[in-house]
Design an enzyme around this catalytic site. Structure first.
Site, PDB file in Angstrom:
ATOM      1  N   ASP A   1      10.161  -6.254   6.672  1.00  0.00           N
ATOM      2  CA  ASP A   1      10.615  -5.677   7.951  1.00  0.00           C
ATOM      3  C   ASP A   1       9.429  -5.454   8.867  1.00  0.00           C
ATOM      4  OD1 ASP A   1      12.981  -5.336   6.603  1.00  0.00           O
ATOM      5  OD2 ASP A   1      12.642  -3.203   6.248  1.00  0.00           O
TER       6      ASP A   1
HETATM    7  N1  URA Z   1      12.932  -3.743   1.414  1.00  0.00           N
HETATM    8  C1  URA Z   1      13.036  -3.260   2.663  1.00  0.00           C
HETATM    9  O1  URA Z   1      13.877  -2.411   2.945  1.00  0.00           O
HETATM   10  N2  URA Z   1      12.187  -3.730   3.587  1.00  0.00           N
HETATM   11  C2  URA Z   1      11.224  -4.629   3.333  1.00  0.00           C
HETATM   12  O2  URA Z   1      10.477  -5.016   4.230  1.00  0.00           O
HETATM   13  C3  URA Z   1      11.133  -5.134   2.028  1.00  0.00           C
HETATM   14  C4  URA Z   1      11.996  -4.672   1.080  1.00  0.00           C
END
Ligand code: URA
Length: 228
Positions: free
Chosen positions: A104
């Site tokens: 993310d």
């Molecule tokens: N899980 C998440 O919620 N975000 C990420 O970036 C990776 C795993």
């Protein structure tokens, strides 16, 4: 053996036409010998351009420390991208490099970058069950029974039909934990904690399979050597 001009262009150095010009100008050598023709068939590992060996002629794999705030897409619309942190030549390779899975925008940490399709597949295929380790900071206190709940294989994410596979939760402080998962569902870590009424304030990935950050600072990358 590869055709010299195709090799240089597929590794992102230049177009095929520019490769021909580089050969003509005597900038390309095969071992100690100056290359004569752009259509010569060559062993990529013997080629030098301006005295430098070619970068990752058999496929490129690197570890990037993704800083929080940049996105794992090629389009610029959502903010700075991870690709701006990498040498521009990597994107001119054919195939271009890509991240193995995504983090993310606000997640930091380890991302594998490669142009090797089999590596993408091996790391993202559910069957491979590659371990991914995250350091998590939460907005509330962690209760010890969460360890068993995460390990149970019964956590359901909103909108999904199958529960998450068992995950290893280690509580490292009142509001901090280390979580190891083997799947890669959309926003999985944030949603697993959300299912337990906790909001993830900070998320950082430290390991993916056998790869670790090894002291890389945010925004830095390192090439993975053959055999690693
Ligand atoms: N899980 C998440 O919620 N975000 C990420 O970036 C990776 C795993």
């Amino acid at each position: 053996m590869r055709r010299l001009d195709q090799l240089l262009s597929s590794l992102g150095y230049c177009s095929r036409r520019e490769a021909a010009a580089a050969v003509k100008a005597g900038r390309v050598r095969i071992g100690a010998v100056v290359a004569k023709r752009p259509d010569e068939k060559v062993d990529p590992r013997l080629v030098t351009l301006d005295g430098e060996v070619l970068e990752a002629p058999d496929g490129l794999l690197a570890v990037l420390h993704k800083p929080a705030g940049c996105v794992c897409t090629h389009s610029e619309g959502e903010g700075p991208t991870i690709y701006a942190l990498l040498p521009p030549r990597w994107l001119n390779r054919n195939p271009p490099v890509t991240s193995v899975g995504r983090l993310d925008k606000e997640t930091s940490g380890l991302l594998l970058i490669t142009d090797i399709g089999s590596i993408v597949h091996e790391h993202t295929s559910p069957r491979a069950a590659v371990e991914k380790v995250y350091e998590v900071e939460l907005d509330g206190d962690l209760r010890p029974p969460l360890v068993e709940i995460f390990a149970s294989g019964r956590i359901m994410l909103r909108g999904e039909e199958k529960p998450c596979l068992p995950a290893r939760l280690e509580i490292t402080g009142p509001r901090t934990a280390r979580l190891t998962i083997t799947e890669g569902r959309y926003h999985q870590v944030r949603r697993m904690f959300a299912s337990q009424g906790l909001h993830v304030e900070r998320l950082h990935r430290t390991r993916c399979g056998g790869f670790t950050l090894d002291g890389l600072q945010p925004g830095e990358w390192r090439m993975v050597g053959a055999g690693e």
